[in-house]
Design an enzyme around this catalytic site. Structure first.
Site, short mmCIF file in Angstrom:
data_model
loop_
_atom_site.label_atom_id
_atom_site.label_comp_id
_atom_site.label_asym_id
_atom_site.label_seq_id
_atom_site.Cartn_x
_atom_site.Cartn_y
_atom_site.Cartn_z
N ARG A 1 -53.15 9.97 13.01
CA ARG A 1 -53.70 8.69 12.56
C ARG A 1 -55.10 8.80 11.97
O ARG A 1 -55.34 8.35 10.86
CB ARG A 1 -53.69 7.68 13.71
CG ARG A 1 -52.31 7.29 14.17
CD ARG A 1 -52.36 6.41 15.41
NE ARG A 1 -52.99 5.13 15.17
CZ ARG A 1 -53.15 4.21 16.11
NH1 ARG A 1 -52.76 4.43 17.34
NH2 ARG A 1 -53.75 3.07 15.83
N HIS B 1 -43.75 5.13 8.52
CA HIS B 1 -44.94 4.89 9.36
C HIS B 1 -44.66 3.73 10.32
O HIS B 1 -44.87 2.56 9.99
CB HIS B 1 -46.13 4.56 8.45
CG HIS B 1 -47.46 4.66 9.14
ND1 HIS B 1 -48.03 5.85 9.50
CD2 HIS B 1 -48.34 3.71 9.53
CE1 HIS B 1 -49.21 5.65 10.07
NE2 HIS B 1 -49.41 4.35 10.10
N TYR C 1 -49.87 -11.55 -1.91
CA TYR C 1 -50.52 -12.07 -3.10
C TYR C 1 -50.95 -10.96 -4.08
O TYR C 1 -51.35 -11.27 -5.19
CB TYR C 1 -51.76 -12.89 -2.73
CG TYR C 1 -51.45 -14.11 -1.90
CD1 TYR C 1 -50.57 -15.09 -2.36
CD2 TYR C 1 -52.03 -14.28 -0.65
CE1 TYR C 1 -50.29 -16.20 -1.60
CE2 TYR C 1 -51.76 -15.40 0.12
CZ TYR C 1 -50.88 -16.35 -0.36
OH TYR C 1 -50.61 -17.46 0.40
#
Length: 823
Positions: free
Chosen positions: A47, A93, A136
């Site tokens: 990570r 993931h 968006y």
């Protein structure tokens, strides 16, 4: 009554446990230690820390790989970011969608990464505000990201299973450029963290190529190519010692400053204009800190702050200064108490073979180069195997086409396909693969033209196989391919440096104790000398009382001197440019070098220091505006002008001569009444005349005729010289050759051989052209000429004493510029 099993203690006898249940005694300390270490390893490896080879964290690598698999190339349309996040989360993931989207946003921000990898469409945030939601915004890969994933289908890296073993993903990307150094990284793991600054791709690629050529290269040699970080938002890095420490050990720190200028806002008001901020500092944060400082009485002399930032002109913060306050002193306060000066700590921790390591500059480059060598080797082996397979099939087809009638007869007389395959192998001595391919042969391939095509393909495959075998057999050639591809990538995606590097001291200091005497915010206005090289580098030499400049015994790059001016650290100087402009500046932030060892190679690029945006505008001279000696200017069209002393306006820049359309200034130098003004033209004419023939004029004047030019000729040199010691250097060439490819023929003659003439005449011949030559590519007149190449390296000049109309001797290498030695 027997208690239920759930109430049994861990220390009870396992024999008393119900059938089918097992109770194990586990030490709590061992369980906590094991679980914590497992969690820590997962965070470190999966990570938080980037891989030193491709510079990517797992989530970033998975995003780029999945987007390439989705076909989101630069020539395709954008897709919703939420779709990308969903694909990455569902297939590769298995973590939260917000973490994936945050990583995608960072990969697209040009103020965070030096070379963004994702082309974002929509609101992807700013330094002060976060991005819009994933539903968006839209995204696709940039061309730079395609270079990171190129050749994945050619077995260049290992693929590993995804989280549920249903799909595979690359363990590392091929990475056509050193992404970890170029884009930096930041992350917090368990017990360790990484924080790396972005760098310039062109510089990093050059250092990597140098390390390829010389694996034993020292850190100083590598820092000649990578002098320091190059931040996406520009600004100025001050104090380079921490950078060198970070490059040597992997840990270090440096200070960054905003790019500022002091400009008149109105006729009676001066302001501090900020056009670049330190890395990851937003304008709203700066404004907030300024307001807090004014309210708490830490900052004084500030009247207002105006944010004029827009999309067309970029960042522009204007800080108004109250009447009676020194802008320089206010600026020092701002550096001390606001993020206009900020710190950056480098902690270069990355994964090497799955293990966290702290790496210096050389180690980071070496890990990347080892990776690229392996990528090129595996790619070449893959291509060699594929071409051998294809050649095997093509040779079988050629056998079949040469005796097609017998092939058809064998097939027709066979009972089934297996029999036909076996008989083909026996009759024509073919392999099973070749026989299968012939059985699938289409009739249209039996034409004469197809045979020619196959023979051409066979010859081409044999040549490619031989080339690949030669490449794989020679590690030096593999390294050469790595270097060439790295250079091509840098040429394609590299951009000029944005961050200025200086040795100036930082302003951030520990707070003073209560009751301590106030410390002056003024930088000591000490005597200094500003030196500018012909390659455009400038340094400030501190000159304490009685000190003299001592040059090193061994010459280094950029040592040819364009000009030198005595001033003070906070004094004002004027730079004269080829566009006929003057630009005021102060040498306070120029790199300071000791008087006993002056090296111009350590200087800052003066055009970056002055903020010149026109790529064709060059600095020709620096002068003291308080000087009483007139400044002489000469233009390409033969105009001459002497600027009357004492007429420099207070504004930061302006015109110093009214140029005609298409004309430009080619030389500028102080010239008193005793000086000789010299023009040299492209058709090898030299004219010199007394400076007193040119009356001084104001800045608005356009000058007067200096030399009469022949048809198609132009002036290539102008200067003011002492006739008693001057020499004339001329270099001839041809207009048909590529600039910089032909060294030309040069000669060095005494100035006294050239008779003087009156102003506005044609001059005398100063060089004889040989067959094929028709132009002077370079001319210079002055004392003790010192020549350097385009890269600043020293060049050898011909011996002095040639006749004024001689043709010269062939030079060893092209000359970039000529100046005088440091004295």
């Amino acid at each position: 009554m027997t208690p239920p099993p759930a109430s049994r203690s861990r220390g009870s006898d396992p024999a008393d446990a119900p059938v089918g249940e097992r109770i194990d005694d586990v030490d709590l300390a061992d369980e906590m230690q094991g679980s914590f270490l497992e969690y820590a390893y997962s965070v470190i490896y999966s990570r938080a820390l980037p891989d030193a080879r491709d510079g990517l964290k797992p989530v970033q690598r998975r995003i780029l790989y999945m987007m390439s698999e989705m076909g989101l190339r630069p020539d395709r349309g954008h897709v919703k970011s939420a779709r990308v996040v969903g694909e990455v989360m569902g297939k590769l993931h298995p973590h939260g969608d917000s973490a994936i989207y945050d990583a995608l946003v960072r990969l697209s921000q040009d103020f965070t990464l030096r070379v963004p990898l994702i082309d974002g469409h929509g609101n992807f945030g700013s330094l002060d505000d976060g991005p819009a939601a994933a539903r968006y915004t839209e995204a696709r890969l940039r061309a730079e990201a395609m270079a990171m994933v190129d050749d994945l289908d050619e077995d260049v890296v290992d693929f590993v299973p995804n989280y549920d073993n249903q799909l595979t993903q690359p363990s590392v990307l091929p990475a056509a450029f050193p992404n970890l150094l170029v884009n930096g990284a930041s992350g917090i793991a368990v017990g360790m963290a990484t924080n790396m600054a972005p760098h310039n791709l062109i510089e990093v690629a050059a250092a990597a190529r140098h390390l390829l050529d010389d694996p034993s290269a020292s850190l100083d040699e590598l820092m000649a190519y990578v002098p320091g970080p190059d931040l996406p938002t520009g600004g100025t890095i001050i104090g380079l010692e921490g950078i060198r420490e970070a490059y040597a050990t992997g840990r270090g720190s440096f200070k960054t400053r905003a790019k500022v200028s002091i400009e008149p806002i109105t006729a009676r008001k001066t302001g501090i204009v900020i056009t670049e901020l330190p890395y990851l500092v937003g304008p709203e944060k700066v404004i907030e800190k300024i307001k807090d400082g004014v309210q708490s009485k830490k900052l004084a002399g500030i009247s207002d702050v105006t944010d004029l930032t827009d999309r067309r002109n970029g960042l522009r913060l204007v800080i108004g200064i109250k009447t009676g306050f020194s802008p320089e002193a206010v600026l020092e306060q701002l550096y001390r108490y606001t993020p206009l000066e900020d710190g950056f700590s480098i902690n270069a921790v990355a994964l090497v073979d799955g293990t966290p390591q702290t790496l210096g500059l050389k180690e980071l480059l070496q890990v990347y180069l080892d990776h690229r060598i392996q990528v090129v080797t595996r790619r070449s082996s893959y291509r060699l195997a594929r071409r051998r397979e294809r050649l095997h099939l093509v040779e079988g087809l050629l056998v079949a086409i040469l005796d097609i009638d017998e092939v058809i007869q064998v097939i027709r007389t066979s009972d089934d396909a297996d029999t036909a395959r076996t008989r083909l192998m026996e009759v024509f001595d073919l392999s099973q693969l070749q026989s299968e391919y012939i059985l699938e042969l289409r009739l249209r391939r039996l034409t004469k033209f197809s045979r020619i095509e196959l023979e051409t393909e066979r010859d081409q495959l044999r040549a490619e196989i031989a080339e690949l075998e030669t490449l794989l057999a020679d590690p030096a050639r593999v390294r050469g391919v790595v270097g060439d591809e790295l250079e091509a990538t840098a040429d394609r995606f590299g951009t000029p440096r944005r961050t200025l590097l200086t040795e100036a001291s930082a302003s951030i200091a520990a707070p003073r104790s209560r009751g301590a005497a106030p410390v002056s915010l003024e930088i000591a206005d000490a005597p200094c000398r500003v030196l500018v090289s012909t390659t455009g580098r400038a340094v400030r030499v501190e000159l304490p009382e009685g000190a003299t400049i001592v040059t090193p015994a061994r010459r280094s790059k950029h040592d040819a001197l364009l000009g030198a001016v005595d001033s003070t650290t906070r004094g004002e100087l004027v730079a004269i440019t080829s566009r006929g402009r003057f630009v005021r500046f102060t040498p306070v932030d120029l790199p300071s070098v000791p008087a006993n060892s002056v090296q111009l190679a350590a200087g800052a690029k003066l055009r970056d220091y002055l903020g010149l945006t026109d790529a064709k505008e060059r600095v020709l001279a620096i002068v003291d505006p308080a000087s009483t000696v007139p400044l002489a200017l000469g233009t390409r069209e033969g105009t001459v002008k002497r600027v009357a002393p004492g007429g420099w306006p207070a504004r930061p820049d302006g015109d110093v001569i009214a140029l005609k359309a298409g004309d430009e200034v080619i030389g500028a130098a102080p010239a008193d009444e005793a000086a000789e003004l010299v023009f040299v033209t492209s058709d090898a004419q030299l004219l010199h005349f007394a400076a007193d023939q040119v009356r001084p004029q104001g800045l608005a004047a356009g000058g007067m005729a200096g030399i009469k030019l022949g048809a198609g000729a132009r002036a290539v040199f102008f200067g003011a010289v002492d006739p008693a010691t001057a020499e004339v250097l001329t270099v001839s060439s041809s207009t048909q050759t590529i600039a910089g490819a032909d060294p030309g023929r040069g000669k060095l003659s005494a100035f006294e051989q050239f008779p003087g003439k009156g102003r506005a005449t044609g001059g005398v011949r100063c060089h004889a052209f040989l067959k094929g030559e028709d132009v002077l590519q370079l001319a210079w007149v002055g004392t003790a000429p010192l020549a350097v190449g385009a890269d600043g390296s020293a060049r050898t000049l011909p011996a002095s004493g040639a006749k004024r109309d001689a043709s010269g001797t062939l030079l060893d290498s092209p000359l970039g510029s000529v100046g005088t030695p440091i004295a």
